[in-house]
Design an enzyme around this catalytic site. Structure first.
Site, PDB file in Angstrom:
ATOM      1  N   TYR A 143      37.795  45.342  42.874  1.00  0.00           N
ATOM      2  CA  TYR A 143      38.329  46.849  42.452  1.00  0.00           C
ATOM      3  C   TYR A 143      38.709  47.563  43.719  1.00  0.00           C
ATOM      4  O   TYR A 143      39.367  48.421  43.690  1.00  0.00           O
ATOM      5  CB  TYR A 143      37.402  47.516  41.857  1.00  0.00           C
ATOM      6  CG  TYR A 143      36.915  47.223  40.342  1.00  0.00           C
ATOM      7  CD1 TYR A 143      37.738  46.319  39.732  1.00  0.00           C
ATOM      8  CD2 TYR A 143      35.722  47.876  39.864  1.00  0.00           C
ATOM      9  CE1 TYR A 143      37.366  45.851  38.581  1.00  0.00           C
ATOM     10  CE2 TYR A 143      35.638  47.549  38.314  1.00  0.00           C
ATOM     11  CZ  TYR A 143      36.403  46.562  37.821  1.00  0.00           C
ATOM     12  OH  TYR A 143      35.841  46.338  36.518  1.00  0.00           O
ATOM     13  N   LYS A 192      30.794  33.231  38.795  1.00  0.00           N
ATOM     14  CA  LYS A 192      31.652  32.369  38.220  1.00  0.00           C
ATOM     15  C   LYS A 192      31.970  31.212  39.205  1.00  0.00           C
ATOM     16  O   LYS A 192      32.922  30.934  39.898  1.00  0.00           O
ATOM     17  CB  LYS A 192      33.085  32.898  37.821  1.00  0.00           C
ATOM     18  CG  LYS A 192      33.764  32.187  37.127  1.00  0.00           C
ATOM     19  CD  LYS A 192      33.394  31.681  35.790  1.00  0.00           C
ATOM     20  CE  LYS A 192      34.414  30.822  34.942  1.00  0.00           C
ATOM     21  NZ  LYS A 192      33.869  30.221  33.755  1.00  0.00           N
ATOM     22  N   ASP A 224      30.722  34.090  31.750  1.00  0.00           N
ATOM     23  CA  ASP A 224      31.036  33.717  30.525  1.00  0.00           C
ATOM     24  C   ASP A 224      29.794  33.600  29.581  1.00  0.00           C
ATOM     25  O   ASP A 224      29.501  33.849  28.450  1.00  0.00           O
ATOM     26  CB  ASP A 224      32.230  32.505  30.110  1.00  0.00           C
ATOM     27  CG  ASP A 224      31.834  31.319  31.094  1.00  0.00           C
ATOM     28  OD1 ASP A 224      30.850  31.574  32.147  1.00  0.00           O
ATOM     29  OD2 ASP A 224      32.411  30.187  30.820  1.00  0.00           O
ATOM     30  N   ASP A 248      30.341  45.501  35.569  1.00  0.00           N
ATOM     31  CA  ASP A 248      31.167  46.607  34.988  1.00  0.00           C
ATOM     32  C   ASP A 248      31.064  46.216  33.316  1.00  0.00           C
ATOM     33  O   ASP A 248      30.721  47.062  32.522  1.00  0.00           O
ATOM     34  CB  ASP A 248      32.457  46.755  35.404  1.00  0.00           C
ATOM     35  CG  ASP A 248      33.349  48.075  34.677  1.00  0.00           C
ATOM     36  OD1 ASP A 248      32.811  48.822  34.055  1.00  0.00           O
ATOM     37  OD2 ASP A 248      34.505  48.041  34.914  1.00  0.00           O
ATOM     38  N   ASP A 252      28.231  47.502  30.269  1.00  0.00           N
ATOM     39  CA  ASP A 252      28.550  48.044  28.932  1.00  0.00           C
ATOM     40  C   ASP A 252      28.368  47.272  27.749  1.00  0.00           C
ATOM     41  O   ASP A 252      27.857  47.909  26.636  1.00  0.00           O
ATOM     42  CB  ASP A 252      30.478  48.175  29.061  1.00  0.00           C
ATOM     43  CG  ASP A 252      30.914  49.663  29.575  1.00  0.00           C
ATOM     44  OD1 ASP A 252      29.955  50.260  30.097  1.00  0.00           O
ATOM     45  OD2 ASP A 252      32.115  50.041  28.996  1.00  0.00           O
TER      46      ASP A 252
END
Ligand code: NAD
Length: 357
Positions: A143, A192, A224, A248, A252
């Site tokens: 980001y 990852k 994942d 993020d 959620d």
């Protein structure tokens, strides 16, 4: 008597209504546990724009930096939606996080027994309860990395860069290890590392930091798999550590597993003890002024404030226990109401929690 300086940013929409209830609860906790909160009011978001022409006045930053903790309601609303990006309420929030150097975002996802029906997962998956803490890196990664657009051989392209220094990973890892130590002693780091070089540095660094926390049991999951495990067997998790983008998404997802938006608290922390505490939900303009907003997410954010910024652990425990008690007693704001319970308004809920401390 110990006195703490708390800056209140009441914000827009339901913000002022829910912050008022959290203040009630903080004052009651102070009475009971022998401290006093001194409040300073500051503007941010839509109201700040209306009164000062900018969403984050310098005076607000100064007040926040001069306090022990900041409690925020929520900002935003349709009235300010057509403003240019840098004047919108969200710009105020991002600016404040940056100005306070807040790099760690803590999002608990907890299912309270009496609210189990709000969880979309089956009973046999969730059992009696669930209590997960997602620790998300907040100021680095993709980001904030280098980004751009280019045309290569006539083809339009764009890129964003996931970039972390070992020092950035180390400081967020330490926050997560410290938290795991204060909770069940289990930490799951998400990356990852089978594909991304930045994730390999992330994992190496987390393993290196782990040497300082032999009492914490560390495991690693690829993002994942972590996303899948969160709905398959969420009870395996206690503290989850993740980069900005992975955190993020996972925070959620975890909050959806927990169910009710009116119950979700959050904290953003930096190097020192100063932190920013706010509910996960927005300013809910559709119910503002109706006295029906659920103040519990803000009250639970205030409990995090007591724990992480003021080191008033017992008071924090008492506030959380008081929230559980009012739920067990069947008191509900309309958003979490189910048949057989007693429907009450925002202020009544604040009174009930304060009373239960
Ligand atoms: P929202 O979270 O404000 O509302 C979504 C839905 O949940 C609405 O139906 C609302 O009534 C309900 N809801 C939210 N909080 C509640 C509570 N405490 N009690 C009962 N019901 C509650 O999200 P939105 O509608 O997408 O956004 C509204 C405004 O809030 C927008 O301007 C948005 O930009 C802003 N926003 C601010 C923040 C923040 O300040 N951190 C976060 C998200 C959205």
């Amino acid at each position: 008597m110990k006195t703490y300086k708390i800056t209140l940013i009441r914000g827009d929409g339901i913000g002022p209504e829910i912050v008022a209830e959290a203040v009630k609860v903080l004052d009651k906790a102070g009475e009971k546990f022998g401290f006093r909160a001194e409040y300073a009011e500051a503007l941010m978001g839509g109201r700040a724009f209306d009164e000062t022409g900018v969403p984050l006045p310098q005076e607000t930053i100064d007040k926040c930096l001069d306090s022990d903790a900041v409690l925020l309601g929520a900002v935003g609303g349709e009235k300010w939606d057509s403003l240019p990006g840098h004047l919108r309420p969200e710009a105020g929030l991002l600016g404040l996080r940056a100005a306070l150097g807040l790099f760690a975002n803590l999002r608990p996802a907890k299912i309270y027994g009496p609210l189990k029906d709000a969880c979309p997962l089956r009973d046999e998956i969730i059992g009696d309860s669930m209590d997960i803490m997602v620790v998300r890196e907040l100021t680095g990664g993709i980001y904030f990395g280098k980004r751009g657009r280019e045309t290569v051989d006539g083809v339009e392209a764009a890129f964003d860069t996931e970039y972390y220094t070992a020092a950035e990973v180390e400081r967020i890892a330490r926050v997560a290890f410290e938290l795991a130590r204060r909770r069940s002693g289990r930490l799951c780091s998400v990356d990852k590392a089978n594909v991304l070089e930045s994730s390999r540095l992330w994992r190496e660094t987390v393993i290196r930091v782990a040497a300082d926390y032999p009492d914490v049991e560390l495991n690693h999951l690829y993002i994942d798999n972590a996303a899948m495990q969160l709905v398959r067997n969420p009870k395996q998790f206690d503290v989850i550590l993740a980069s900005n983008i992975f955190g993020d998404i996972l925070s959620d997802e975890a909050s959806q597993v927990a169910g009710s938006i009116g119950m979700l608290a959050s904290a953003s922390l930096g190097e020192g003890r100063l932190g920013l505490y706010e509910p996960v939900h927005g300013s809910a303009p559709d119910i503002a002024g109706k006295e029906i907003a659920n103040p519990l997410a803000t009250i639970l954010s205030a409990a995090m404030l007591l724990r992480h910024s003021l080191n008033e652990e017992k008071a924090a425990d008492a506030v959380e226990a008081a929230v559980e008690k009012v739920l067990v007693d069947g008191l509900r704001t309309p958003d979490i109401y189910t048949e057989g319970c007693k429907k009450i308004g925002t202020a009544e809920m604040g009174d009930a929690v304060a009373e239960a401390i």
